[in-house]
Design an enzyme around this catalytic site. Structure first.
Site, PDB file in Angstrom:
ATOM      1  N   PRO A   1       0.801  -1.224   0.000  1.00  0.00           N
ATOM      2  CG  PRO A   1      -0.111  -1.118   2.132  1.00  0.00           C
ATOM      3  CD  PRO A   1       0.545  -2.063   1.177  1.00  0.00           C
ATOM      4  CG  ASN A   2      -0.204   4.252   1.336  1.00  0.00           C
ATOM      5  OD1 ASN A   2      -1.191   4.785   0.853  1.00  0.00           O
ATOM      6  ND2 ASN A   2      -0.220   3.658   2.513  1.00  0.00           N
TER       7      ASN A   2
ATOM      8  NE  ARG B   1       4.021   6.723   1.551  1.00  0.00           N
ATOM      9  CZ  ARG B   1       4.243   5.492   1.994  1.00  0.00           C
ATOM     10  NH1 ARG B   1       4.726   4.568   1.176  1.00  0.00           N
ATOM     11  NH2 ARG B   1       3.976   5.186   3.232  1.00  0.00           N
TER      12      ARG B   1
ATOM     13  CE1 TYR C   1       8.991   5.121   2.882  1.00  0.00           C
ATOM     14  CE2 TYR C   1       7.414   6.923   2.840  1.00  0.00           C
ATOM     15  CZ  TYR C   1       7.915   5.778   3.430  1.00  0.00           C
ATOM     16  OH  TYR C   1       7.333   5.283   4.574  1.00  0.00           O
TER      17      TYR C   1
ATOM     18  CG  ASN D   1       8.473  -1.869   0.309  1.00  0.00           C
ATOM     19  OD1 ASN D   1       7.896  -1.979   1.389  1.00  0.00           O
ATOM     20  ND2 ASN D   1       9.085  -0.758  -0.066  1.00  0.00           N
TER      21      ASN D   1
ATOM     22  CB  ALA E   1       1.693   0.365   6.437  1.00  0.00           C
TER      23      ALA E   1
ATOM     24  CD  GLU F   1      10.594  -7.278   5.516  1.00  0.00           C
ATOM     25  OE1 GLU F   1      11.179  -8.204   6.135  1.00  0.00           O
ATOM     26  OE2 GLU F   1       9.841  -6.473   6.076  1.00  0.00           O
TER      27      GLU F   1
ATOM     28  CG  HIS G   1      11.208  -2.169   4.634  1.00  0.00           C
ATOM     29  ND1 HIS G   1       9.844  -2.028   4.604  1.00  0.00           N
ATOM     30  CD2 HIS G   1      11.462  -3.364   5.210  1.00  0.00           C
ATOM     31  CE1 HIS G   1       9.291  -3.094   5.160  1.00  0.00           C
ATOM     32  NE2 HIS G   1      10.245  -3.923   5.528  1.00  0.00           N
TER      33      HIS G   1
ATOM     34  NE  ARG H   1      10.282   6.227   8.420  1.00  0.00           N
ATOM     35  CZ  ARG H   1       9.304   6.038   7.536  1.00  0.00           C
ATOM     36  NH1 ARG H   1       9.399   5.062   6.649  1.00  0.00           N
ATOM     37  NH2 ARG H   1       8.249   6.823   7.534  1.00  0.00           N
TER      38      ARG H   1
HETATM   39  C1  DQA Z   1       8.289   1.186   3.775  1.00  0.00           C
HETATM   40  C2  DQA Z   1       8.350   1.436   5.292  1.00  0.00           C
HETATM   41  C3  DQA Z   1       6.984   1.248   5.927  1.00  0.00           C
HETATM   42  O1  DQA Z   1       7.049   1.491   7.324  1.00  0.00           O
HETATM   43  C4  DQA Z   1       5.982   2.199   5.315  1.00  0.00           C
HETATM   44  O2  DQA Z   1       4.700   1.977   5.866  1.00  0.00           O
HETATM   45  C5  DQA Z   1       5.957   2.141   3.824  1.00  0.00           C
HETATM   46  C6  DQA Z   1       7.224   2.035   3.112  1.00  0.00           C
HETATM   47  C7  DQA Z   1       9.637   1.513   3.090  1.00  0.00           C
HETATM   48  O3  DQA Z   1       9.795   1.111   1.944  1.00  0.00           O
HETATM   49  O4  DQA Z   1      10.505   2.158   3.678  1.00  0.00           O
HETATM   50  O5  DQA Z   1       4.911   2.244   3.204  1.00  0.00           O
HETATM   51  O6  DQA Z   1       8.011  -0.178   3.555  1.00  0.00           O
END
Ligand code: DQA
Length: 147
Positions: free
Chosen positions: A12-13, A20, A25, A76, A79, A100, A102, A109
């Site tokens: 998501p997102n 964003r 990011y 990835n 959240a 995985e 990020h 964070r």
């Molecule tokens: C994320 C880190 C997560 O905590 C966050 O909710 C994201 C992006 C990252 O790529 O750093 O959506 O996965």
């Protein structure tokens, strides 16, 4: 293993990458990341199926489908990393190597980002390298699957 395909999953997102919170990011878009992953995978003889969704069940269905025709998963989970036992269970269930990724260093964070259910089932975890993290993931999986 005969399949030379990787599943790239973004949660998501992450469709908003580029605009964003660029201070966290960066400015690379998801389309650019998917293109870079496809190119580096192709150099290693792999093709890539890229999936992004804001819906947990869609991500789980994509992970399940990978069992039939993929050799490894780069994910990835956004959240959902911090909330989803279901995605972690799906990754365990398909028995494929999992990296995985990020973009940000989740350990530097907010406290609620420090724990990832996915990390407990992933073979490799990469955090804080920005878009390069996806390239590292391709390199790892290609090496592992070719050996
Ligand atoms: C994320 C880190 C997560 O905590 C966050 O909710 C994201 C992006 C990252 O790529 O750093 O959506 O996965």
């Amino acid at each position: 293993m005969t399949e030379r395909r990787l599943l790239l999953v973004n949660g998501p997102n992450l469709n908003l990458l580029g605009t964003r919170e660029p201070e966290i990011y960066g400015s690379t878009t998801l389309a650019e990341i998917e293109q870079q992953v496809a190119e580096s995978a192709a150099e290693q003889g792999f093709d890539v199926r890229a999936v992004q969704s804001n819906h947990e069940g869609v991500l789980i269905d994509a992970i399940h489908a990978a069992r039939a025709d993929c050799a490894g998963i780069i994910i990835n989970p956004g959240a959902y990393s911090h909330t989803s036992v279901a995605i972690a269970d799906a990754l365990t269930g398909v028995e494929l190597p999992v990296v995985e990724v990020h973009l940000s260093n989740i350990h530097r964070r907010e406290t609620f980002r420090h724990h990832s259910y996915v990390s407990a089932v992933a073979d490799v975890v990469i955090a804080g390298a920005g878009p390069s993290g996806y390239q590292f993931a391709v390199r790892h999986l290609a090496g592992r699957l070719s050996s």
